[in-house]
Design a protein around this motif. Structure first.
Motif, PDB file in Angstrom:
ATOM      1  N   ARG A 145      -0.556 -10.257  -6.685  1.00  0.00           N
ATOM      2  CA  ARG A 145       0.136  -9.452  -5.666  1.00  0.00           C
ATOM      3  C   ARG A 145      -0.186  -7.958  -5.829  1.00  0.00           C
ATOM      4  O   ARG A 145      -0.425  -7.253  -4.844  1.00  0.00           O
ATOM      5  N   LEU A 146      -0.163  -7.463  -7.063  1.00  0.00           N
ATOM      6  CA  LEU A 146      -0.471  -6.046  -7.293  1.00  0.00           C
ATOM      7  C   LEU A 146      -1.903  -5.717  -6.892  1.00  0.00           C
ATOM      8  O   LEU A 146      -2.169  -4.678  -6.273  1.00  0.00           O
ATOM      9  N   GLN A 147      -2.835  -6.581  -7.240  1.00  0.00           N
ATOM     10  CA  GLN A 147      -4.238  -6.344  -6.884  1.00  0.00           C
ATOM     11  C   GLN A 147      -4.439  -6.395  -5.381  1.00  0.00           C
ATOM     12  O   GLN A 147      -5.192  -5.577  -4.818  1.00  0.00           O
ATOM     13  N   GLU A 148      -3.768  -7.326  -4.701  1.00  0.00           N
ATOM     14  CA  GLU A 148      -3.898  -7.438  -3.241  1.00  0.00           C
ATOM     15  C   GLU A 148      -3.329  -6.205  -2.545  1.00  0.00           C
ATOM     16  O   GLU A 148      -3.931  -5.682  -1.607  1.00  0.00           O
ATOM     17  N   LYS A 149      -2.163  -5.727  -3.001  1.00  0.00           N
ATOM     18  CA  LYS A 149      -1.573  -4.523  -2.388  1.00  0.00           C
ATOM     19  C   LYS A 149      -2.471  -3.309  -2.616  1.00  0.00           C
ATOM     20  O   LYS A 149      -2.645  -2.472  -1.718  1.00  0.00           O
ATOM     21  N   TYR A 150      -3.016  -3.216  -3.812  1.00  0.00           N
ATOM     22  CA  TYR A 150      -3.906  -2.089  -4.126  1.00  0.00           C
ATOM     23  C   TYR A 150      -5.147  -2.112  -3.234  1.00  0.00           C
ATOM     24  O   TYR A 150      -5.528  -1.090  -2.657  1.00  0.00           O
ATOM     25  N   ARG A 151      -5.787  -3.288  -3.110  1.00  0.00           N
ATOM     26  CA  ARG A 151      -6.978  -3.392  -2.252  1.00  0.00           C
ATOM     27  C   ARG A 151      -6.627  -3.103  -0.793  1.00  0.00           C
ATOM     28  O   ARG A 151      -7.399  -2.448  -0.077  1.00  0.00           O
ATOM     29  N   TYR A 152      -5.484  -3.574  -0.357  1.00  0.00           N
ATOM     30  CA  TYR A 152      -5.055  -3.310   1.021  1.00  0.00           C
ATOM     31  C   TYR A 152      -4.880  -1.812   1.240  1.00  0.00           C
ATOM     32  O   TYR A 152      -5.298  -1.265   2.269  1.00  0.00           O
ATOM     33  N   TYR A 153      -4.276  -1.153   0.273  1.00  0.00           N
ATOM     34  CA  TYR A 153      -4.087   0.302   0.366  1.00  0.00           C
ATOM     35  C   TYR A 153      -5.437   1.010   0.443  1.00  0.00           C
ATOM     36  O   TYR A 153      -5.618   1.936   1.235  1.00  0.00           O
ATOM     37  N   GLN A 154      -6.397   0.591  -0.384  1.00  0.00           N
ATOM     38  CA  GLN A 154      -7.741   1.156  -0.337  1.00  0.00           C
ATOM     39  C   GLN A 154      -8.368   0.986   1.047  1.00  0.00           C
ATOM     40  O   GLN A 154      -8.908   1.932   1.632  1.00  0.00           O
ATOM     41  N   GLN A 155      -8.312  -0.241   1.565  1.00  0.00           N
ATOM     42  CA  GLN A 155      -9.037  -0.593   2.786  1.00  0.00           C
ATOM     43  C   GLN A 155      -8.375  -0.088   4.061  1.00  0.00           C
ATOM     44  O   GLN A 155      -9.066   0.279   5.017  1.00  0.00           O
ATOM     45  N   HIS A 156      -7.045  -0.065   4.078  1.00  0.00           N
ATOM     46  CA  HIS A 156      -6.345   0.212   5.333  1.00  0.00           C
ATOM     47  C   HIS A 156      -5.633   1.561   5.369  1.00  0.00           C
ATOM     48  O   HIS A 156      -5.141   1.961   6.425  1.00  0.00           O
ATOM     49  N   VAL A 157      -5.574   2.260   4.238  1.00  0.00           N
ATOM     50  CA  VAL A 157      -4.965   3.594   4.218  1.00  0.00           C
ATOM     51  C   VAL A 157      -5.997   4.650   3.824  1.00  0.00           C
ATOM     52  O   VAL A 157      -6.247   5.596   4.573  1.00  0.00           O
ATOM     53  N   ILE A 158      -6.633   4.478   2.666  1.00  0.00           N
ATOM     54  CA  ILE A 158      -7.547   5.518   2.174  1.00  0.00           C
ATOM     55  C   ILE A 158      -8.849   5.543   2.955  1.00  0.00           C
ATOM     56  O   ILE A 158      -9.307   6.618   3.377  1.00  0.00           O
ATOM     57  N   THR A 159      -9.480   4.386   3.150  1.00  0.00           N
ATOM     58  CA  THR A 159     -10.790   4.358   3.814  1.00  0.00           C
ATOM     59  C   THR A 159     -10.736   4.926   5.225  1.00  0.00           C
ATOM     60  O   THR A 159     -11.573   5.771   5.583  1.00  0.00           O
ATOM     61  N   PRO A 160      -9.780   4.529   6.085  1.00  0.00           N
ATOM     62  CA  PRO A 160      -9.717   5.148   7.420  1.00  0.00           C
ATOM     63  C   PRO A 160      -9.489   6.653   7.362  1.00  0.00           C
ATOM     64  O   PRO A 160     -10.052   7.407   8.161  1.00  0.00           O
ATOM     65  N   PHE A 161      -8.657   7.101   6.414  1.00  0.00           N
ATOM     66  CA  PHE A 161      -8.410   8.538   6.264  1.00  0.00           C
ATOM     67  C   PHE A 161      -9.697   9.263   5.906  1.00  0.00           C
ATOM     68  O   PHE A 161     -10.025  10.316   6.479  1.00  0.00           O
ATOM     69  N   TYR A 162     -10.466   8.710   4.970  1.00  0.00           N
ATOM     70  CA  TYR A 162     -11.735   9.326   4.570  1.00  0.00           C
ATOM     71  C   TYR A 162     -12.721   9.331   5.735  1.00  0.00           C
ATOM     72  O   TYR A 162     -13.347  10.360   6.036  1.00  0.00           O
ATOM     73  N   GLN A 163     -12.874   8.211   6.404  1.00  0.00           N
ATOM     74  CA  GLN A 163     -13.866   8.118   7.480  1.00  0.00           C
ATOM     75  C   GLN A 163     -13.497   8.997   8.668  1.00  0.00           C
ATOM     76  O   GLN A 163     -14.376   9.547   9.331  1.00  0.00           O
ATOM     77  N   LYS A 164     -12.209   9.134   8.917  1.00  0.00           N
ATOM     78  CA  LYS A 164     -11.779   9.910  10.083  1.00  0.00           C
ATOM     79  C   LYS A 164     -11.862  11.410   9.859  1.00  0.00           C
ATOM     80  O   LYS A 164     -12.222  12.159  10.777  1.00  0.00           O
ATOM     81  N   TYR A 165     -11.574  11.865   8.625  1.00  0.00           N
ATOM     82  CA  TYR A 165     -11.448  13.297   8.410  1.00  0.00           C
ATOM     83  C   TYR A 165     -12.479  13.894   7.464  1.00  0.00           C
ATOM     84  O   TYR A 165     -12.760  15.087   7.538  1.00  0.00           O
TER      85      TYR A 165
END
Length: 457
Positions: free
Chosen positions: A252-272
């Protein structure tokens, strides 16, 4: 924005990038480093450039080739406009104050119109234009970018090393005991509730760290969640113990972490951040000195981790169009108005020492870079008394006039004895009126010339 309008704006921006007429400037810095003040100062100096003599090192102005600058509509209509006017109102109102700290992303575009003097453009064009985009964002979110390079176990190991430091370990002691206790009772039936509770306690720990001026706080959205307030995506934490993660928690911890990477950090990086081609890295060296040895070391670590997150290189035509990289970097020590002018070089040298590793990497990759000490908005005045003492005049938080002796500035990274003696730097507040525009600064003209000058020839 209609599809046609959006296509028109994007096409124009692509053409400008291809012909090197468009700069997206990454003003990067941790929370409290002075991003909003610097962006406001840059806008002030550009918009009033032809009305002032405050820019002796900005060549396009001194050579009388600057027709003028104006704010322009950004092509990204989904991002809030940086509130330049609101920032000026704060600084020059009836009760002047610093603008509020950044809590969301905003953007502003400036168009610079000038007379070229070199190359083909200098022979055939009367005027030319350069588009400059400036983006402001919470420094807390910036520290999420290094997580893109780490898996959950690597991130946990990094956080464990931080937790070994005395101050963090003390602040986290109750949380660590709770993690250990609940791990003994972990089961499939209560795993989600346990992780939700521990994640909430970890978030409280991060906020304690922030109140104690610690800097490397991840994930940043737990400190300043924005639209993610209460979202399940924030229900995770690094594994802090030497014992293995309970099996029912690990996945569960690994899945939440990967989700945060993919759906929060990556879009923020790509957009800005993906399309920046120049960078100004702001560092509040004075605050780190004042907070002590541990904070100073954490600031160095945070800068090191941060600069690993950006792509540096040389921009060819194809790169400018499709995958631009940062081709010039300014490392900037902020709040230079808190020390005497004769100590500004010491401040610059100290930042050089702090960023030695990062500068060596830039030098190896042949990326132009330079170190500055500046004040985006200068709030003090320097005076020399009859006995030769240098003092700083300014306004304190109670809106009272104060005069303080110029504080000591080390010329090297402090040693144990220096840290025990400590450092204290004054914090001045604005006391301007609307008649003071353009507001005073320290070395913004040199910074502007370095970041923009080669595009304005």
């Amino acid at each position: 924005m209609s599809r046609f309008q959006k296509f028109k704006h994007q096409t124009r921006d692509a053409i400008h990038r291809g012909f090197d007429r468009h700069i997206r400037l990454a003003v990067t810095g941790l929370s409290g480093a002075g991003k909003t003040a610097l962006i406001t100062g840059i806008l002030e100096q550009l918009l009033y450039a032809n009305e002032t003599q405050q820019l002796p090192y900005f060549k396009v102005k001194q050579q009388q080739r600057l027709n003028g600058c104006r704010l322009h509509t950004s092509s990204n209509w989904q991002v809030s406009r940086f509130d330049y006017e609101g920032a000026i109102n704060c600084l020059t109102g009836d009760t002047p104050k610093w603008p509020q700290s950044t809590r969301d992303v905003s953007e502003i575009r400036v168009e610079v119109k000038y007379q070229p003097r070199s190359g083909l453009a200098g022979r055939v064009l009367d005027t030319r234009r350069l588009t400059l985009d400036l983006i402001d964002y919470p420094g807390e979110w910036l520290l999420d970018l290094p997580l893109l390079q780490l898996n959950y176990d690597e991130w946990s190991q990094q956080q464990q090393r931080l937790l070994n430091a005395e101050l963090r370990h003390k602040l986290a002691s109750e949380w660590l005991e709770k993690v250990n206790s609940m791990a003994n009772e972990a089961s499939e039936d209560n795993a989600e509730q346990q992780l939700r509770e521990l994640a909430a306690d970890y978030r409280a720990f991060l906020r304690q760290c922030r109140s104690r001026k610690l800097l490397l706080l991840q994930p940043g959205r737990m400190v300043l969640p924005g639209e993610l307030e209460g979202a399940p995506v924030l229900e995770f934490f690094p594994w802090p113990l030497s014992r293995p993660v309970p099996d029912v928690w690990a996945k569960r911890l690994q899945e939440k972490y990967r989700y945060y990477q993919q759906h929060v950090i990556t879009p923020f990086y790509q957009k800005y951040f993906k399309y920046f081609n120049r960078q100004v890295v702001l560092v509040d060296v004075l605050q780190a000195l004042q907070n002590g040895e541990h904070h100073f070391a954490e600031l160095q670590l945070a800068i090191n981790e941060l600069m690993k997150s950006f792509s540096y290189g040389n921009n060819s035509l194809l790169k400018r169009l499709f995958s631009p990289v940062i081709d010039k970097v300014a490392l900037v020590a902020t709040k230079a108005d808190s020390i005497a002018p004769q100590d500004h070089q010491k401040l610059t040298n100290l930042l050089r020492l702090m960023t030695q590793k990062q500068r060596q990497e830039l030098q190896f990759d042949q990326i132009p870079h330079q170190v500055f000490s500046v004040a985006g908005i200068a709030t003090s005045q320097i005076k020399k008394l009859s006995d030769g003492t240098t003092v700083l005049d300014g306004i304190n938080e109670q809106r009272e006039f104060v005069r303080v002796g110029a504080p000591e500035m080390p010329d090297a990274i402090p040693t144990g004895a220096d840290w025990r003696r400590g450092y204290v730097y004054p914090q001045f507040y604005p006391g301007f009126t609307v008649q003071d525009s353009p507001l005073p600064h320290i070395r913004l003209d040199q910074l502007l010339e370095y970041v923009l000058g080669d595009k304005l020839k």
